[in-house]
Structures are given as C-alpha cells and as structure tokens.
Scaffold this active site. Structure first.
Site, PDB file in Angstrom:
ATOM      1  CG  ASP A 234      -4.883  23.956  63.411  1.00  9.56           C
ATOM      2  OD1 ASP A 234      -5.182  23.289  64.414  1.00  9.56           O
ATOM      3  OD2 ASP A 234      -4.548  25.148  63.445  1.00  9.56           O
TER       4      ASP A 234
ATOM      5  NE  ARG B 176      -6.359  39.419  66.472  1.00 11.06           N
ATOM      6  CZ  ARG B 176      -7.255  38.460  66.684  1.00 11.06           C
ATOM      7  NH1 ARG B 176      -8.322  38.711  67.415  1.00 11.06           N
ATOM      8  NH2 ARG B 176      -7.071  37.279  66.150  1.00 11.06           N
TER       9      ARG B 176
ATOM     10  CD  GLU C 254      -9.860  20.356  75.876  1.00 14.16           C
ATOM     11  OE1 GLU C 254      -8.679  20.748  75.776  1.00 14.16           O
ATOM     12  OE2 GLU C 254     -10.688  20.409  74.949  1.00 14.16           O
TER      13      GLU C 254
ATOM     14  NE  ARG D  34      -9.118  23.478  74.883  1.00 16.22           N
ATOM     15  CZ  ARG D  34      -8.633  23.596  73.663  1.00 16.22           C
ATOM     16  NH1 ARG D  34      -8.345  24.780  73.180  1.00 16.22           N
ATOM     17  NH2 ARG D  34      -8.431  22.541  72.910  1.00 16.22           N
TER      18      ARG D  34
ATOM     19  NE  ARG E 146       0.178  19.361  75.277  1.00 16.02           N
ATOM     20  CZ  ARG E 146      -1.105  19.652  75.136  1.00 16.02           C
ATOM     21  NH1 ARG E 146      -1.972  19.325  76.078  1.00 16.02           N
ATOM     22  NH2 ARG E 146      -1.545  20.273  74.065  1.00 16.02           N
TER      23      ARG E 146
ATOM     24  CE1 TYR F 122       0.202  21.977  69.326  1.00 17.21           C
ATOM     25  CE2 TYR F 122      -0.758  23.319  67.603  1.00 17.21           C
ATOM     26  CZ  TYR F 122      -0.686  22.952  68.914  1.00 17.21           C
ATOM     27  OH  TYR F 122      -1.509  23.572  69.833  1.00 17.21           O
TER      28      TYR F 122
ATOM     29  NE  ARG G  38      -1.386  26.345  67.965  1.00 12.35           N
ATOM     30  CZ  ARG G  38      -2.239  25.723  67.168  1.00 12.35           C
ATOM     31  NH1 ARG G  38      -1.874  25.431  65.955  1.00 12.35           N
ATOM     32  NH2 ARG G  38      -3.435  25.380  67.589  1.00 12.35           N
TER      33      ARG G  38
HETATM   34  P1  FAD Z   1      -5.774  11.469  63.167  1.00 14.62           P
HETATM   35  O1  FAD Z   1      -7.044  12.219  63.135  1.00 14.62           O
HETATM   36  O2  FAD Z   1      -5.097  11.267  64.480  1.00 14.62           O
HETATM   37  O3  FAD Z   1      -6.009  10.065  62.473  1.00 14.62           O
HETATM   38  C1  FAD Z   1      -5.092   9.009  62.539  1.00 14.62           C
HETATM   39  C2  FAD Z   1      -5.872   7.716  62.598  1.00 14.62           C
HETATM   40  O4  FAD Z   1      -4.962   6.623  62.517  1.00 14.62           O
HETATM   41  C3  FAD Z   1      -6.647   7.546  63.900  1.00 14.62           C
HETATM   42  O5  FAD Z   1      -8.019   7.374  63.626  1.00 14.62           O
HETATM   43  C4  FAD Z   1      -6.029   6.305  64.527  1.00 14.62           C
HETATM   44  O6  FAD Z   1      -6.971   5.501  65.205  1.00 14.62           O
HETATM   45  C5  FAD Z   1      -5.458   5.575  63.317  1.00 14.62           C
HETATM   46  N1  FAD Z   1      -4.383   4.667  63.659  1.00 14.62           N
HETATM   47  C6  FAD Z   1      -3.261   4.945  64.375  1.00 14.62           C
HETATM   48  N2  FAD Z   1      -2.512   3.831  64.516  1.00 14.62           N
HETATM   49  C7  FAD Z   1      -3.169   2.845  63.869  1.00 14.62           C
HETATM   50  C8  FAD Z   1      -2.895   1.457  63.679  1.00 14.62           C
HETATM   51  N3  FAD Z   1      -1.806   0.862  64.190  1.00 14.62           N
HETATM   52  N4  FAD Z   1      -3.780   0.716  62.964  1.00 14.62           N
HETATM   53  C9  FAD Z   1      -4.908   1.275  62.453  1.00 14.62           C
HETATM   54  N5  FAD Z   1      -5.208   2.597  62.611  1.00 14.62           N
HETATM   55  C10 FAD Z   1      -4.349   3.360  63.306  1.00 14.62           C
HETATM   56  N6  FAD Z   1      -7.517  21.126  64.083  1.00 14.62           N
HETATM   57  C11 FAD Z   1      -8.176  22.245  63.656  1.00 14.62           C
HETATM   58  O7  FAD Z   1      -8.108  22.584  62.465  1.00 14.62           O
HETATM   59  N7  FAD Z   1      -8.916  22.994  64.526  1.00 14.62           N
HETATM   60  C12 FAD Z   1      -9.047  22.667  65.837  1.00 14.62           C
HETATM   61  O8  FAD Z   1      -9.739  23.358  66.570  1.00 14.62           O
HETATM   62  C13 FAD Z   1      -8.369  21.497  66.311  1.00 14.62           C
HETATM   63  N8  FAD Z   1      -8.459  21.149  67.613  1.00 14.62           N
HETATM   64  C14 FAD Z   1      -7.832  20.005  68.043  1.00 14.62           C
HETATM   65  C15 FAD Z   1      -7.977  19.653  69.373  1.00 14.62           C
HETATM   66  C16 FAD Z   1      -7.377  18.481  69.836  1.00 14.62           C
HETATM   67  C17 FAD Z   1      -7.532  18.098  71.289  1.00 14.62           C
HETATM   68  C18 FAD Z   1      -6.603  17.690  68.957  1.00 14.62           C
HETATM   69  C19 FAD Z   1      -5.946  16.428  69.442  1.00 14.62           C
HETATM   70  C20 FAD Z   1      -6.450  18.061  67.637  1.00 14.62           C
HETATM   71  C21 FAD Z   1      -7.054  19.226  67.162  1.00 14.62           C
HETATM   72  N9  FAD Z   1      -6.956  19.617  65.829  1.00 14.62           N
HETATM   73  C22 FAD Z   1      -7.602  20.741  65.388  1.00 14.62           C
HETATM   74  C23 FAD Z   1      -6.128  18.869  64.867  1.00 14.62           C
HETATM   75  C24 FAD Z   1      -6.866  17.818  64.082  1.00 14.62           C
HETATM   76  O9  FAD Z   1      -7.398  16.841  64.949  1.00 14.62           O
HETATM   77  C25 FAD Z   1      -5.865  17.163  63.144  1.00 14.62           C
HETATM   78  O10 FAD Z   1      -5.253  18.102  62.309  1.00 14.62           O
HETATM   79  C26 FAD Z   1      -6.436  16.082  62.258  1.00 14.62           C
HETATM   80  O11 FAD Z   1      -7.536  15.423  62.810  1.00 14.62           O
HETATM   81  C27 FAD Z   1      -5.320  15.116  62.006  1.00 14.62           C
HETATM   82  O12 FAD Z   1      -5.718  14.148  61.069  1.00 14.62           O
HETATM   83  P2  FAD Z   1      -4.749  12.913  60.851  1.00 14.62           P
HETATM   84  O13 FAD Z   1      -5.389  12.087  59.804  1.00 14.62           O
HETATM   85  O14 FAD Z   1      -3.367  13.374  60.625  1.00 14.62           O
HETATM   86  O15 FAD Z   1      -4.685  12.147  62.246  1.00 14.62           O
HETATM   87  N1  UDP Z   2      -2.269  29.705  75.479  1.00 11.22           N
HETATM   88  C1  UDP Z   2      -2.184  30.267  76.736  1.00 11.22           C
HETATM   89  N2  UDP Z   2      -3.313  30.731  77.357  1.00 11.22           N
HETATM   90  C2  UDP Z   2      -4.530  30.634  76.797  1.00 11.22           C
HETATM   91  C3  UDP Z   2      -4.631  30.047  75.520  1.00 11.22           C
HETATM   92  C4  UDP Z   2      -3.490  29.570  74.889  1.00 11.22           C
HETATM   93  O1  UDP Z   2      -1.097  30.349  77.292  1.00 11.22           O
HETATM   94  O2  UDP Z   2      -5.534  31.069  77.417  1.00 11.22           O
HETATM   95  C5  UDP Z   2      -1.024  29.236  74.816  1.00 11.22           C
HETATM   96  C6  UDP Z   2      -0.647  27.812  75.204  1.00 11.22           C
HETATM   97  O3  UDP Z   2       0.752  27.735  75.277  1.00 11.22           O
HETATM   98  C7  UDP Z   2      -1.156  26.994  74.048  1.00 11.22           C
HETATM   99  C8  UDP Z   2      -0.941  27.929  72.865  1.00 11.22           C
HETATM  100  O4  UDP Z   2      -1.172  29.238  73.411  1.00 11.22           O
HETATM  101  O5  UDP Z   2      -0.440  25.807  73.905  1.00 11.22           O
HETATM  102  C9  UDP Z   2      -1.861  27.660  71.688  1.00 11.22           C
HETATM  103  O6  UDP Z   2      -3.201  27.720  72.123  1.00 11.22           O
HETATM  104  P1  UDP Z   2      -4.407  27.255  71.232  1.00 11.22           P
HETATM  105  O7  UDP Z   2      -5.654  27.415  72.028  1.00 11.22           O
HETATM  106  O8  UDP Z   2      -4.318  27.939  69.918  1.00 11.22           O
HETATM  107  O9  UDP Z   2      -4.046  25.720  70.973  1.00 11.22           O
HETATM  108  P2  UDP Z   2      -4.894  24.403  70.902  1.00 11.22           P
HETATM  109  O10 UDP Z   2      -4.714  23.733  72.205  1.00 11.22           O
HETATM  110  O11 UDP Z   2      -6.328  24.743  70.642  1.00 11.22           O
HETATM  111  O12 UDP Z   2      -4.281  23.660  69.777  1.00 11.22           O
END
Ligand code: FAD
Ligand code: UDP
Length: 393
Positions: free
Chosen positions: A371, A186, A321, A296, A265, A369, A182
């Site tokens: 997005d 470059r 975080e 971060r 995690r 995993y 991921r």
């Molecule tokens: P979720 O958003 O997890 O929704 C699932 C829902 O189900 C939740 O609201 C939960 O409360 C509900 N639920 C679970 N169990 C029950 C139950 N028993 N009863 C009722 N409700 C329930 N994606 C990107 O594209 N760009 C990013 O930069 C990015 N950054 C991220 C950073 C973090 C820290 C995290 C955790 C994720 C990130 N993502 C990012 C991913 C993104 O959050 C997910 O792809 C997307 O939100 C997942 O949608 P989902 O519907 O699968 O799950």
């Molecule tokens: N990573 C790293 N150093 C950095 C940024 C990312 O080693 O400064 C690695 C780390 O293993 C991480 C992966 O690259 O789990 C993906 O990072 P990214 O920021 O894309 O993931 P996010 O946590 O935003 O989903």
C-alpha cells in the site's frame, strides 16, 4: 555508451519512476543537498496514485484504481502531512450478492442479513466457529482454506470465493492465505474498512500532494521517457555505474527477463456516465457473484463529499474494474505471488544484489503487494540505509 551519453551532465542521483517510492527518495535526497533527475515513461508524475479532475462531474478520478490513504506508522503520517492535509474520509464498502446489498468487510450486519437472523456477537461467533469447524486447528497456507477457516463455508462461498477468482484469475486454492488476511471479519456492526490510526484523502487531491513533494530546484523531472530507450540521456547503459540509480520499474524487465517473467494481474477500467447525481450512494460497490464480470465499481464523486459545492449535482461517473492476467505490455498492478513466482523473484533479488549502485524499490522493483504508506515507509528506510550512504561516497 555513446559519446552523447558520456557528455550528458549527470545529477547526483537518477530515479527511475515518479511513483511514491521514487518521489519519496528524490525528496529525501534533495533535502540532503543532492541533485536528482527523475524519469518516468508515463506523461505524469505520481505512478499508480496519480489522479485528475473530471470536468463534467467534478469527480477526482484515480486513473489507476481507487486509492485510499491509511496508516498507523507515525513517521509516515508525519512525513505525508508535510505535503498535504487529509480529509476526514473513512472508507466503507458495500457488496452486491444475489440481488441484495451487504456491508463489507463481513461484520455482524452482513452475517445477520445473510442468515436472516438477529444473532448477538457471541451467537454469531459460535455459528461461524461451527461452520468453520472442518478446518479448525489447522494453519492453512492457501486462500481457499484460510477463507473457510475465517468465516465458514457459506459466507466464504457467497462473498469471497467468486470475487477472489475474478480478481486474481487464479483458483483460490492456488493463492497464498496472506491475501485474505487483508480482509478483516468483525463480530459487531463496525464496517470501517481500515483499522489504521490515521485515514483520509489528500485535501487538494493526489497529484497536488505529490507535486509538492518534489517542489525543489534540485529535482528535475523528465516525463515520457523509458529507462531502456538508449536514445534518451538517462538510459540504463548511460547511467548505471556512473551515478547511483533508484529503479522502481519491474525487476524482471531490468534484467531483460533473463530468468523468466514474474506474473502480475492488471485491471481494465470501463467508464460509465449516468445522468443522475448519485448512482450507488457509496464510493465502492463490490460485485461478489460470478455472473457479473467486473469485481467492483467506483463512484469517484462519493470519495469527496466535502466537495459537493463544486461537483455537478445531476451527473456522475463510475468506473467498473475488470481484472485479468497481465502481459508484458500491460500495466502490472498486483503481483500474483504464487510459490513459483516467489522462487523466481528470489533469483532476481540475487541478481539485484550484484548491482551495488542500483537500489531496487517499490511495488514493481521488489515484486511486492504494497500500500502507499508501506511504499513511503520502505522508501524512507531505503534512503537512510542504501541511497544516502551511496550519495555520501
Ligand atoms: P508505481 O506507482 O507503480 O510507480 C512506478 C513508476 O515507474 C510508474 O510511474 C512507471 O511508469 C515508472 N516506470 C516503470 N518502468 C519504467 C521505465 N522503464 N522507465 C521509466 N519509468 C518507468 N495503496 C493504498 O495505500 N491504498 C489503496 O487504496 C490502494 N489502491 C490501489 C489500487 C490499485 C488498482 C493499485 C494498482 C494499487 C493500489 N494501491 C493502494 C497501491 C499504490 O498504488 C502503491 O503502493 C504505490 O502507488 C506504489 O508506488 P511505487 O512508486 O512503488 O510504484
Ligand atoms: N475480497 C473478497 N471479497 C470482497 C472484497 C475482498 O473476496 O468483497 C478478497 C479478495 O481476495 C481480495 C482481498 O480480499 O483480493 C483483498 O481485498 P481488498 O479490497 O483489500 O484489496 P485491494 O484490491 O483493494 O487491494
């Protein structure tokens, strides 16, 4: 099932989870004329992409961690643009290492700063190839070897090894190589984080975007209710087998953890407020050394420079975080995905396949995993191939 359950008037479809998977499926179902009940255990829609405005600073806080939208999938881009426009934000990340700030992902700027050099692209490539030589020609399966092969040991040990250990709480030798793929490397000065065709942040914020997705009288949302709580009408016992269900909660929980717990995690956030307009000068600062306990820090104001007029010029808010292994009561954020987890998930997938009226989707429901764009894409496909056919029976 109680008499009460039997008397509940059921919609055509029950969606468990108001995250992007659930919302997309619900929107599609309503558009095809079906009534939908969405439930979520949280008090808001949007799942992990939910955000709110911080009154003091005017920053849009992404409550479950920074969310940047990007995609190269035309169907997804056209779909999301029905509900929101996007700003022209382009993601750029910086990393603090050993008292210096470097551009990320690793690029020629990072390499030259690190080696105090002025290498050309060809010279840098040759240097990295030499440093990565110990693993040349192999196809590493674990993240440690993949990292060394991609960028050589010195850069790997500075920028990847400790950050990855902090983030995954697992030795890089035990993590799949796929995680590091991921992170691009470059041999020019391009420090755009993403390479997708389209990128941006929803102009009016994430929550406004997602509210518009379900702005349809055929969709009803009940918040603050758990699918496994039999005192609420749309519980598992009451609905499964009676109407199609889309389940986006944890797949192991659905089966009462009968095969064991899938490993996740989670992230704890520590909020810090500063009496200054800008603390880092960028939205995301990674801390790649082992002596800083967080991975971060996110300065949310800087995601939306186009909103400067409505932001407080003298205050800012930063979220650090801290990553750790999740227990059953924690928010599961990232699947750890070791080979053992994959095996266990396969077992749950087999169980899920025996529930013909339930479609498992999203990050939690498929232990993936994903997005946001991938979740939306998979939800559109799941509607076409699984949910739609169930509804037309
Ligand atoms: P979720 O958003 O997890 O929704 C699932 C829902 O189900 C939740 O609201 C939960 O409360 C509900 N639920 C679970 N169990 C029950 C139950 N028993 N009863 C009722 N409700 C329930 N994606 C990107 O594209 N760009 C990013 O930069 C990015 N950054 C991220 C950073 C973090 C820290 C995290 C955790 C994720 C990130 N993502 C990012 C991913 C993104 O959050 C997910 O792809 C997307 O939100 C997942 O949608 P989902 O519907 O699968 O799950
Ligand atoms: N990573 C790293 N150093 C950095 C940024 C990312 O080693 O400064 C690695 C780390 O293993 C991480 C992966 O690259 O789990 C993906 O990072 P990214 O920021 O894309 O993931 P996010 O946590 O935003 O989903």
């Amino acid at each position: 099932m109680t008499d009460n359950d039997k008397n509940t008037k059921l919609p055509d479809l029950v969606v468990v989870g108001a995250g992007l998977f659930g919302l997309t499926v619900a929107q599609q179902a309503a558009e095809h004329g079906h009534s939908v009940e969405i439930i979520d255990v949280r008090e808001h829609i949007g799942g992990n992409a939910y955000s709110y405005m911080d009154e003091e600073t005017g920053a849009e806080i992404h409550q479950y961690g920074a969310h940047l939208f990007h995609t190269s999938n035309k169907r997804v881009w056209d779909y999301v643009n029905r509900f929101t426009s996007f700003t022209d934000y382009q993601h750029r990340v910086y990393a603090t290492h050993d008292g210096e700030v470097y551009p990320m992902p690793i690029n020629l700027g990072t390499i030259n700063q690190f080696f105090h050099a002025h290498y050309t692209p060809a010279q840098a490539k040759a240097l990295i190839e030499e440093q990565a030589g110990e693993l040349a020609g192999t196809d590493p399966e674990n993240l440690n070897d993949k990292g060394i092969q991609l960028i050589g040991r010195p850069l790997y040990e500075a920028f990847i090894k400790n950050y990855t250990s902090k983030q995954w709480q697992t030795a890089p030798e035990d993590l799949p190589a796929s995680i590091i793929k991921r992170l691009p490397v470059r041999f020019n000065y391009d420090n755009h984080y993403f390479r997708d065709t389209w990128e941006g942040l929803p102009t009016d914020g994430y929550t406004a975007w997602m509210q518009r997705m379900i702005d349809d009288p055929k969709i009803h949302v009940t918040l603050g209710v758990d699918f496994f709580d039999e005192s609420q009408p749309f519980n598992k016992k009451a609905v499964v087998g009676r109407v199609p269900v889309v389940y986006t909660g944890p797949v192991d929980k659905y089966f009462d953890y009968r095969l064991g717990d899938l490993k996740w995690r989670t992230v704890d956030f520590k909020q810090r407020r500063y009496d200054e307009g800008d603390h880092f000068g960028c939205p995301v600062m990674n801390f790649v050394d082992a002596d800083v306990p967080y991975t971060r820090a996110i300065e949310f104001k800087n995601f939306n420079p186009e909103r400067r007029e409505s932001q407080n010029p003298d205050k800012t808010v930063v979220w650090e975080e801290y990553s750790r292994a999740a227990g059953r009561d924690d928010e599961p954020y990232y699947p750890i995905n070791t080979a053992d987890d994959q095996k266990l998930y396969q077992g749950y997938k087999d169980l899920a396949a025996r529930e013909p009226q339930v479609v498992f989707g999203g990050r939690l429901g498929t232990y993936a995993y994903y997005d946001m764009h991938q979740v939306i894409n998979s939800a559109l496909i799941a509607y076409d191939k699984q949910v739609g056919p169930l509804l037309s029976k």
